[in-house]
Design a protein around this motif. Structure first.
Motif, short mmCIF file in Angstrom:
data_model
loop_
_atom_site.label_atom_id
_atom_site.label_comp_id
_atom_site.label_asym_id
_atom_site.label_seq_id
_atom_site.Cartn_x
_atom_site.Cartn_y
_atom_site.Cartn_z
N GLU A 60 -2.88 -17.23 -29.43
CA GLU A 60 -3.50 -17.14 -30.76
C GLU A 60 -4.55 -18.23 -30.98
N PHE A 61 -4.57 -19.23 -30.11
CA PHE A 61 -5.53 -20.32 -30.28
C PHE A 61 -6.78 -20.12 -29.41
N GLU A 62 -6.82 -19.00 -28.66
CA GLU A 62 -7.97 -18.74 -27.79
C GLU A 62 -9.26 -18.62 -28.60
N LYS A 63 -9.14 -18.09 -29.81
CA LYS A 63 -10.34 -17.86 -30.63
C LYS A 63 -11.02 -19.16 -31.03
N TYR A 64 -10.27 -20.29 -30.91
CA TYR A 64 -10.86 -21.58 -31.29
C TYR A 64 -11.55 -22.29 -30.13
N ALA A 65 -11.55 -21.69 -28.95
CA ALA A 65 -12.19 -22.33 -27.80
C ALA A 65 -13.64 -22.65 -28.12
N TRP A 66 -14.08 -23.78 -27.67
CA TRP A 66 -15.42 -24.29 -27.99
C TRP A 66 -16.51 -23.26 -27.66
N HIS A 67 -16.41 -22.68 -26.47
CA HIS A 67 -17.47 -21.75 -26.05
C HIS A 67 -17.50 -20.50 -26.93
N LYS A 68 -16.38 -20.15 -27.56
CA LYS A 68 -16.36 -19.00 -28.46
C LYS A 68 -16.94 -19.37 -29.81
N ILE A 69 -16.70 -20.58 -30.23
CA ILE A 69 -17.27 -21.03 -31.50
C ILE A 69 -18.80 -21.07 -31.42
N LEU A 70 -19.32 -21.34 -30.21
CA LEU A 70 -20.76 -21.43 -30.03
C LEU A 70 -21.41 -20.05 -29.79
N ASP A 71 -20.62 -19.00 -29.85
CA ASP A 71 -21.18 -17.66 -29.66
C ASP A 71 -22.25 -17.39 -30.72
#
Length: 865
Positions: A60-71
């Protein structure tokens, strides 16, 4: 070492935040958390690339990965929401170590502007977790920006110096290792890597080349010269014990927090760093360790440290107490290398002498390694040395080893660029050979060019226990390319006044007081003219092309000397504290000047000075007998031609440095306020000149306060360290703004304003004022630049009182001056522009340093050095 890219990125990140997050501490927090966030994602990505799984950001914390936030597909306000939510949820992430969860605990996003956040994240994304220093570089530069680092005397130790010290102490896998002022744990991480390397199957100590520079480290292994060292020969329990045995203390919770994270990122999963005041708390006093490595804070707070009563040396100076602590907390075979400021090496204060006596007499000290000034650039140019303790080896010898690092593989400018010259590998080999000789109880022979072995009895002889290696060098006949001749053979020392017999006594001649001679500058301009009958008695005679040399302390040590040129009627008279050297047909006067101002000459002359207190002088007998190499005249001409080319560059750069003044274009619409509404002037104390000495705490006098220039080397005077407690209220230090309050009417020495830019403490003398700010909502640097405007100096003259020649201005009169005070945003903008100009001025200062060194090197080459 702080690299240009790191500095630029941090500056850019702060610039992005400053409009939304004005508080510097909050800026530090935002950048720090973002860096940690980014590095966790880097580690997950590295794990995936090596065939593993993501650790921190999964489920459930995968969505907070840095590279996803920079999408880029994420909208502005969705980005704000996701990033802020990540802050709040991170301390609930079971995959994140408790250490990291604590970092994110109570963290929040203090603004809600998508454009600002996107620009900020883009800048942070430029950082890559490539080597161990990146996080430390970033955070420590942030601290330096806030002025909290330099003010505390905490200067980031260059990585190659850390690795050199660790390699020399050689910590082992079963030993306890401590840094009692650990900062971001550079020494501890290097020690951990050192042990991994020495317990790796692919490490061969016989063939491994150690450069103490350009090392690359990943999060879980050590990489040196392209080799990876994983510590594969360590048993699992040994690796566990190793993590427990690497210990650090720091007084700052921020540094502890960063230290814990930094160590974790280097594979120490359970780091042992404690928030602990090493000098004031006692609960760890009875804990002893095998190895101590440190670069403790150099500066003590105003009022001094307030240590507990278990220290054997009574002092309030942090550098004294830290060294004393390290000596007392080693096991019987314990070892230490610690960086200390030069005061520990030679200061005459009781605590300093007692400390040195303990280290020598009680068999702690094995060696002293002198480091060049500039090792700590860009933070400080402070001169330092490394003290080497080894309780086992010290008992095996009656000598102390002295070594000197001239070059450490980097230039000594602000950027510390790599160079080919590097003394560290050679000095490392000398240390290792010396250690082996002591262990095997063999004689150790060493060329003086490599170092110096001095008997402990010699060091103790005068009771000072001075640890300056140069002091114990015996003058020897040097092998030079050219014949040696004494100064009395190549010059007339103090030409006789009888040469002037028969000259008209009303003839005008130049008059040169000591103040007219420059320091470390061959040229000087005689300012006064007198009649011959006014000066022929009681003053020193000289003529055009004679070399003038100050013979009295501190003028001699400060380099006051010059070559007489363009004297009125070719004749001059001056201070009775001058020696005059008139060259004969064997030597050019310019070369004679450079010989008697060279380090070779000065170092020997200082040892021979006679007298007491501030009246020590270079004996004429020493001057007469001192020998210098004398090349043929055609070679002398070539040498001087080269030096003069360097001098032209120095003179051009010096014109820029000396003539630059910040210009503030004052808008008539700006509010005018009394200076006293934002600050008060604190006057200095009338210290007695009879108490002045040649060492201790320097007294800042009017001559030290130049326009925008703190001239600490001008006419130095000191008071004993024992005065500090009684006159604590008159201690001033880095960042304090000073103004000269008395001077000669019409001259530039009156109403000067400067800022202390060194890391020492000083006493504030009478007729010098200090700006004590009472209003916090002003940019103090803006006020400093404002006080250096011509208009301000005009107001000083207008408000002053005094006679025809001498003028004075009181604190109240200065405070009554009206100054323009624009809005704080404009103040900040003006300061930023001026600081860009100052950067260019500082580059010219560096140019002066470089070419002054070239002149020294050229003169040294005549000696064959």
């Amino acid at each position: 070492m702080l690299d240009i890219t790191t500095k630029r990125r941090i500056d850019s990140a702060r610039d992005i935040l400053v409009g939304k997050v004005p508080d510097p501490k909050s800026q530090v927090e935002q950048i720090t958390i973002a860096l940690i966030y980014k590095f966790m994602d880097d580690m997950d990505t590295e794990s995936e690339e090596m065939g593993g799984e993501r650790t921190f950001f999964q489920g459930e914390f995968e969505k907070y990965a840095w590279h996803k936030i920079l999408d880029k597909k994420i909208g502005g306000y969705e980005l704000i929401s996701l990033y802020a939510e990540a802050f709040e949820k991170m301390d609930e992430n079971p995959n994140v170590p408790q250490l990291f969860r604590d970092i994110f605990k109570n963290a929040y996003l203090p603004y809600r502007d998508p454009e600002t956040l996107r620009d900020f994240l883009k800048e942070i994304n430029g950082f890559e977790y490539e080597h161990s220093e990146r996080l430390g570089d970033a955070f420590e530069y942030l601290l330096s920006v806030m002025s909290s680092q330099g003010d505390a005397g905490q200067f980031r130790t260059p990585r190659h110096i850390i690795d050199f010290m660790v390699d020399m102490v050689d910590p082992q896998k079963n030993e306890t290792i401590l840094d009692p002022a650990c900062g971001t744990s550079g020494f501890l991480i290097s020690s951990y890597k050192h042990i991994l390397k020495n317990n790796s199957s692919n490490f061969n100590s016989e063939t491994e080349e150690k450069l103490y520079a350009n090392q690359h480290t990943s999060a879980t292994e050590t990489v040196v010269n392209g080799k990876q060292y994983r510590g594969d020969q360590l048993k699992p329990e040994e690796k566990t014990d190793l993590g427990k045995n690497v210990l650090g203390y720091d007084i700052s919770p921020d540094m502890v927090r960063l230290s814990l994270v930094n160590m974790y990122l280097h594979g120490i999963k359970d780091p042992h760093i404690a928030e602990y005041d090493t000098l004031s708390r006692q609960d760890k006093w009875n804990e002893y360790v095998d190895v101590i490595l440190a670069n403790p804070p150099f500066m003590s707070p105003k009022g001094g440290i307030k240590p507990h009563n278990k220290f054997s040396i009574q002092s309030k100076r942090s550098e004294v107490l830290f060294v004393d602590y390290m000596a007392d907390h080693l096991t019987p075979n314990g070892r230490t290398m610690v960086i200390v400021p030069e005061g520990v090496i030679f200061q005459a204060g009781t605590a300093y002498k007692s400390l040195r006596k303990k280290l020598v007499d009680d068999n702690f000290l094995v060696g002293v390694i002198s480091l060049p000034s500039g090792v700590f650039n860009p933070y400080s140019g402070v001169k330092t040395s490394i003290l080497w303790f080894d309780r086992s080896l010290a008992k095996k010898t009656d000598k102390i080893l002295f070594l000197k690092v001239e070059n450490d593989g980097f230039d000594l400018g602000a950027q510390r660029r790599p160079i080919k010259l590097n003394d560290l590998p050679g000095i490392a080999q000398t240390i290792k050979s010396y250690k082996q000789a002591l262990i095997e109880e063999k004689e150790f022979a060493m060329d003086e060019r490599e170092g110096l072995l001095v008997e402990k009895a010699k060091i103790a002889e005068d009771g000072e226990y001075n640890l300056t290696g140069e002091k114990y060098k015996i003058a020897v006949v040097k092998e030079t390319k050219f014949p040696l001749k004494s100064l009395s053979e190549i010059s007339t020392i103090n030409p006789v006044k009888s040469e002037l017999k028969g000259i008209d006594q009303d003839l005008e001649v130049s008059f040169v007081p000591m103040a007219d001679l420059n320091e470390n500058n061959i040229s000087f301009q005689p300012k006064e003219v007198k009649k011959l009958n006014e000066v022929i008695k009681g003053y020193t005679y000289f003529a055009d092309n004679d070399v003038l040399l100050a013979k009295v302390t501190p003028c001699f040590e400060n380099g006051k000397a010059g070559l007489a040129k363009d004297l009125v009627n070719t004749i001059g008279f001056g201070s009775s504290e001058f020696y005059v050297l008139r060259s004969n047909q064997l030597i050019l006067p310019e070369l004679l000047y450079y010989f008697v101002t060279s380090d070779n000459f000065k170092n020997e002359a200082i040892k021979q000075m006679t007298g007491t207190g501030g009246l020590k002088r270079v004996p004429k007998s020493f001057l007469s007998s001192y020998e210098v190499p004398v090349p043929p005249l055609n070679i002398q001409e070539e040498i001087i031609e080269e030096i003069q080319a360097y001098q032209k560059i120095i003179n051009g750069a010096r014109q820029i440095v000396e003539n630059y003044k910040p210009i503030i274009n004052i808008n008539p619409e700006w509010e005018m306020v009394d200076l006293g509404s934002i600050l008060k002037i604190k006057g200095g104390y009338a210290f007695k000149s009879a108490d002045f000495d040649t060492s201790g705490i320097q007294v800042v006098k009017m001559g030290n306060v130049k326009s925008m220039f703190f001239d600490k080397d001008n006419n130095q005077a000191f008071l004993p360290n024992s005065f500090r407690e009684s006159y604590e209220g008159y201690i001033i230090s880095k960042g304090d703004i000073l103004i000269s309050m008395t001077g000669t009417v019409g001259k530039t020495d009156y109403g000067n304003v400067c800022m202390i830019d060194t890391n020492e403490e000083y006493f504030l003398n009478q007729r010098v004022g200090k700006f004590n700010f009472t209003e916090e909502s002003v940019n103090r640097t803006f006020i400093y630049y404002l006080a250096n405007q011509d208009y301000f100096k005009s107001e000083i003259f207008r408000n002053s009182t005094g006679g025809v020649r001498q003028a004075n201005i009181s604190s109240k009169q200065i405070e009554s001056i009206k100054v323009p005070l624009p809005p704080i945003e404009i103040q900040d903008s003006i300061v930023k522009q001026i600081e860009e100009e100052c950067l260019i001025v500082n580059q010219n200062k560096r140019l002066i340093e470089i070419f002054e060194q070239k002149i020294k090197d050229k003169i040294n080459s005549v000696w064959g050095n």
